[in-house]
Write a protein that holds these residues in place. Structure first.
Motif, PDB file in Angstrom:
ATOM      1  N   ILE A  33       0.852  -1.183   0.000  1.00 51.12           N
ATOM      2  CA  ILE A  33       0.000   0.000   0.000  1.00 51.12           C
ATOM      3  C   ILE A  33       0.889   1.235   0.000  1.00 51.12           C
ATOM      4  O   ILE A  33       1.674   1.433   0.915  1.00 51.12           O
ATOM      5  CB  ILE A  33      -0.937   0.012   1.226  1.00 51.12           C
ATOM      6  CG1 ILE A  33      -1.883  -1.182   1.168  1.00 51.12           C
ATOM      7  CG2 ILE A  33      -1.717   1.315   1.283  1.00 51.12           C
ATOM      8  CD1 ILE A  33      -2.730  -1.341   2.398  1.00 51.12           C
ATOM      9  N   ASP A  34       0.723   2.043  -1.025  1.00 51.64           N
ATOM     10  CA  ASP A  34       1.556   3.229  -1.168  1.00 51.64           C
ATOM     11  C   ASP A  34       0.735   4.499  -0.955  1.00 51.64           C
ATOM     12  O   ASP A  34       0.811   5.439  -1.730  1.00 51.64           O
ATOM     13  CB  ASP A  34       2.214   3.237  -2.549  1.00 51.64           C
ATOM     14  CG  ASP A  34       3.506   4.027  -2.559  1.00 51.64           C
ATOM     15  OD1 ASP A  34       4.068   4.257  -1.473  1.00 51.64           O
ATOM     16  OD2 ASP A  34       3.947   4.417  -3.654  1.00 51.64           O
ATOM     17  N   LEU A  35      -0.075   4.490   0.108  1.00 52.19           N
ATOM     18  CA  LEU A  35      -0.885   5.643   0.469  1.00 52.19           C
ATOM     19  C   LEU A  35      -0.402   6.192   1.804  1.00 52.19           C
ATOM     20  O   LEU A  35       0.156   5.452   2.613  1.00 52.19           O
ATOM     21  CB  LEU A  35      -2.364   5.249   0.604  1.00 52.19           C
ATOM     22  CG  LEU A  35      -3.079   4.762  -0.645  1.00 52.19           C
ATOM     23  CD1 LEU A  35      -4.481   4.277  -0.295  1.00 52.19           C
ATOM     24  CD2 LEU A  35      -3.145   5.852  -1.691  1.00 52.19           C
ATOM     25  N   SER A  36      -0.664   7.468   2.034  1.00 51.60           N
ATOM     26  CA  SER A  36      -0.335   8.053   3.331  1.00 51.60           C
ATOM     27  C   SER A  36      -1.345   7.580   4.365  1.00 51.60           C
ATOM     28  O   SER A  36      -2.437   7.106   4.018  1.00 51.60           O
ATOM     29  CB  SER A  36      -0.373   9.587   3.241  1.00 51.60           C
ATOM     30  OG  SER A  36      -1.717  10.028   3.082  1.00 51.60           O
ATOM     31  N   MET A  37      -1.004   7.729   5.634  1.00 53.65           N
ATOM     32  CA  MET A  37      -1.946   7.357   6.692  1.00 53.65           C
ATOM     33  C   MET A  37      -3.199   8.223   6.610  1.00 53.65           C
ATOM     34  O   MET A  37      -4.301   7.746   6.862  1.00 53.65           O
ATOM     35  CB  MET A  37      -1.297   7.470   8.074  1.00 53.65           C
ATOM     36  CG  MET A  37      -0.254   6.393   8.341  1.00 53.65           C
ATOM     37  SD  MET A  37      -0.786   4.706   7.984  1.00 53.65           S
ATOM     38  CE  MET A  37      -2.294   4.573   8.910  1.00 53.65           C
ATOM     39  N   THR A  38      -3.050   9.473   6.222  1.00 50.68           N
ATOM     40  CA  THR A  38      -4.205  10.361   6.055  1.00 50.68           C
ATOM     41  C   THR A  38      -5.150   9.798   4.999  1.00 50.68           C
ATOM     42  O   THR A  38      -6.367   9.765   5.186  1.00 50.68           O
ATOM     43  CB  THR A  38      -3.741  11.781   5.670  1.00 50.68           C
ATOM     44  OG1 THR A  38      -2.941  12.305   6.726  1.00 50.68           O
ATOM     45  CG2 THR A  38      -4.906  12.693   5.391  1.00 50.68           C
ATOM     46  N   GLU A  39      -4.592   9.352   3.889  1.00 50.33           N
ATOM     47  CA  GLU A  39      -5.417   8.793   2.820  1.00 50.33           C
ATOM     48  C   GLU A  39      -6.090   7.489   3.252  1.00 50.33           C
ATOM     49  O   GLU A  39      -7.272   7.269   2.954  1.00 50.33           O
ATOM     50  CB  GLU A  39      -4.569   8.580   1.566  1.00 50.33           C
ATOM     51  CG  GLU A  39      -4.133   9.884   0.936  1.00 50.33           C
ATOM     52  CD  GLU A  39      -3.030   9.737  -0.090  1.00 50.33           C
ATOM     53  OE1 GLU A  39      -2.958  10.592  -0.989  1.00 50.33           O
ATOM     54  OE2 GLU A  39      -2.218   8.782   0.005  1.00 50.33           O
ATOM     55  N   ILE A  40      -5.370   6.650   3.972  1.00 51.06           N
ATOM     56  CA  ILE A  40      -5.951   5.390   4.458  1.00 51.06           C
ATOM     57  C   ILE A  40      -7.074   5.671   5.440  1.00 51.06           C
ATOM     58  O   ILE A  40      -8.149   5.064   5.371  1.00 51.06           O
ATOM     59  CB  ILE A  40      -4.863   4.491   5.084  1.00 51.06           C
ATOM     60  CG1 ILE A  40      -3.892   4.019   3.995  1.00 51.06           C
ATOM     61  CG2 ILE A  40      -5.489   3.300   5.808  1.00 51.06           C
ATOM     62  CD1 ILE A  40      -2.629   3.365   4.521  1.00 51.06           C
ATOM     63  N   HIS A  41      -6.852   6.603   6.346  1.00 56.47           N
ATOM     64  CA  HIS A  41      -7.902   6.939   7.314  1.00 56.47           C
ATOM     65  C   HIS A  41      -9.094   7.616   6.635  1.00 56.47           C
ATOM     66  O   HIS A  41     -10.237   7.459   7.078  1.00 56.47           O
ATOM     67  CB  HIS A  41      -7.329   7.784   8.449  1.00 56.47           C
ATOM     68  CG  HIS A  41      -6.439   6.991   9.341  1.00 56.47           C
ATOM     69  ND1 HIS A  41      -5.344   7.531   9.969  1.00 56.47           N
ATOM     70  CD2 HIS A  41      -6.480   5.685   9.726  1.00 56.47           C
ATOM     71  CE1 HIS A  41      -4.748   6.582  10.688  1.00 56.47           C
ATOM     72  NE2 HIS A  41      -5.417   5.468  10.548  1.00 56.47           N
ATOM     73  N   THR A  42      -8.841   8.316   5.535  1.00 61.50           N
ATOM     74  CA  THR A  42      -9.941   8.891   4.757  1.00 61.50           C
ATOM     75  C   THR A  42     -10.784   7.786   4.136  1.00 61.50           C
ATOM     76  O   THR A  42     -12.017   7.825   4.201  1.00 61.50           O
ATOM     77  CB  THR A  42      -9.399   9.845   3.666  1.00 61.50           C
ATOM     78  OG1 THR A  42      -8.683  10.909   4.300  1.00 61.50           O
ATOM     79  CG2 THR A  42     -10.517  10.406   2.812  1.00 61.50           C
ATOM     80  N   LEU A  43     -10.137   6.778   3.553  1.00 60.27           N
ATOM     81  CA  LEU A  43     -10.884   5.635   3.000  1.00 60.27           C
ATOM     82  C   LEU A  43     -11.706   4.957   4.086  1.00 60.27           C
ATOM     83  O   LEU A  43     -12.874   4.606   3.870  1.00 60.27           O
ATOM     84  CB  LEU A  43      -9.925   4.622   2.365  1.00 60.27           C
ATOM     85  CG  LEU A  43      -9.158   5.054   1.122  1.00 60.27           C
ATOM     86  CD1 LEU A  43      -8.207   3.945   0.676  1.00 60.27           C
ATOM     87  CD2 LEU A  43     -10.113   5.449  -0.002  1.00 60.27           C
ATOM     88  N   ASP A  44     -11.107   4.786   5.247  1.00 55.00           N
ATOM     89  CA  ASP A  44     -11.795   4.144   6.371  1.00 55.00           C
ATOM     90  C   ASP A  44     -13.020   4.966   6.799  1.00 55.00           C
ATOM     91  O   ASP A  44     -14.092   4.410   7.051  1.00 55.00           O
ATOM     92  CB  ASP A  44     -10.816   3.964   7.534  1.00 55.00           C
ATOM     93  CG  ASP A  44     -11.359   3.082   8.634  1.00 55.00           C
ATOM     94  OD1 ASP A  44     -11.873   1.986   8.327  1.00 55.00           O
ATOM     95  OD2 ASP A  44     -11.260   3.478   9.807  1.00 55.00           O
ATOM     96  N   ALA A  45     -12.872   6.277   6.853  1.00 55.15           N
ATOM     97  CA  ALA A  45     -13.985   7.145   7.251  1.00 55.15           C
ATOM     98  C   ALA A  45     -15.111   7.110   6.214  1.00 55.15           C
ATOM     99  O   ALA A  45     -16.295   7.108   6.578  1.00 55.15           O
ATOM    100  CB  ALA A  45     -13.492   8.579   7.463  1.00 55.15           C
ATOM    101  N   ILE A  46     -14.759   7.066   4.947  1.00 58.27           N
ATOM    102  CA  ILE A  46     -15.778   6.953   3.897  1.00 58.27           C
ATOM    103  C   ILE A  46     -16.521   5.629   4.056  1.00 58.27           C
ATOM    104  O   ILE A  46     -17.754   5.580   4.004  1.00 58.27           O
ATOM    105  CB  ILE A  46     -15.148   7.048   2.486  1.00 58.27           C
ATOM    106  CG1 ILE A  46     -14.553   8.436   2.263  1.00 58.27           C
ATOM    107  CG2 ILE A  46     -16.176   6.697   1.407  1.00 58.27           C
ATOM    108  CD1 ILE A  46     -13.649   8.532   1.039  1.00 58.27           C
TER     109      ILE A  46
END
Length: 148
Positions: A33-46
């Motif tokens: 996974i080449d995403l930032s933690m911010t991006e991962i947490h954004t996916l999780d929140a969605i």
């Protein structure tokens, strides 16, 4: 409470926070996974959002809609998210996760499950740990509310 105890508590909280972030980033990168933690947490929140609206997702992340828009733009470019116009109210856009997002979320969940299992294996009284963490969480929640 002594000055030494206060210093130790501060150092432990900061150290734990930093280690969890580092471990989580490393775990995700090891799994491709080449995403930032911010991006991962954004996916999780969605994923967890009932409405899938930007305003609700931003609120759950405790960020502005402008900040969320920046993350969504990057995630959309990379094929993780789409903005889809609501069929009933054409003014509203819903955030839709693409298939590749679910691989990221599965790996993210696996990290959290492994972390919790590892912590629970280290403790003898689960309920005491849960109570202590809940009290810490309540303390930080109160701080957040007082400073908003």
């Amino acid at each position: 409470m002594s000055v030494d105890t206060r210093r130790q508590v501060n150092e432990l909280i900061v150290d734990i926070f930093n280690k969890i972030l580092t471990l989580e980033e490393t775990y995700h990168h090891m799994h491709g996974i080449d995403l930032s933690m911010t991006e991962i947490h954004t996916l999780d929140a969605i994923h967890k959002s009932a409405s899938k609206q930007m305003s609700d997702v931003a609120k759950s992340l405790d960020i502005t809609q402008g900040t969320l828009t920046t993350s969504i733009n990057r995630l959309e470019k990379q094929g993780y998210v789409n903005r889809v116009r609501d069929q009933e109210d054409r003014r509203i856009y819903r955030l839709v996760l693409e298939d590749k997002s679910f691989k990221v979320l599965d790996i993210h969940d696996k990290f959290h499950n492994e972390m919790v299992e590892g912590i629970l294996r280290q403790t003898e009284k689960d309920e005491d740990l849960v109570r202590a963490i809940a009290e810490l969480n309540g303390f930080f929640q109160n701080m957040l509310e007082e400073n908003q």
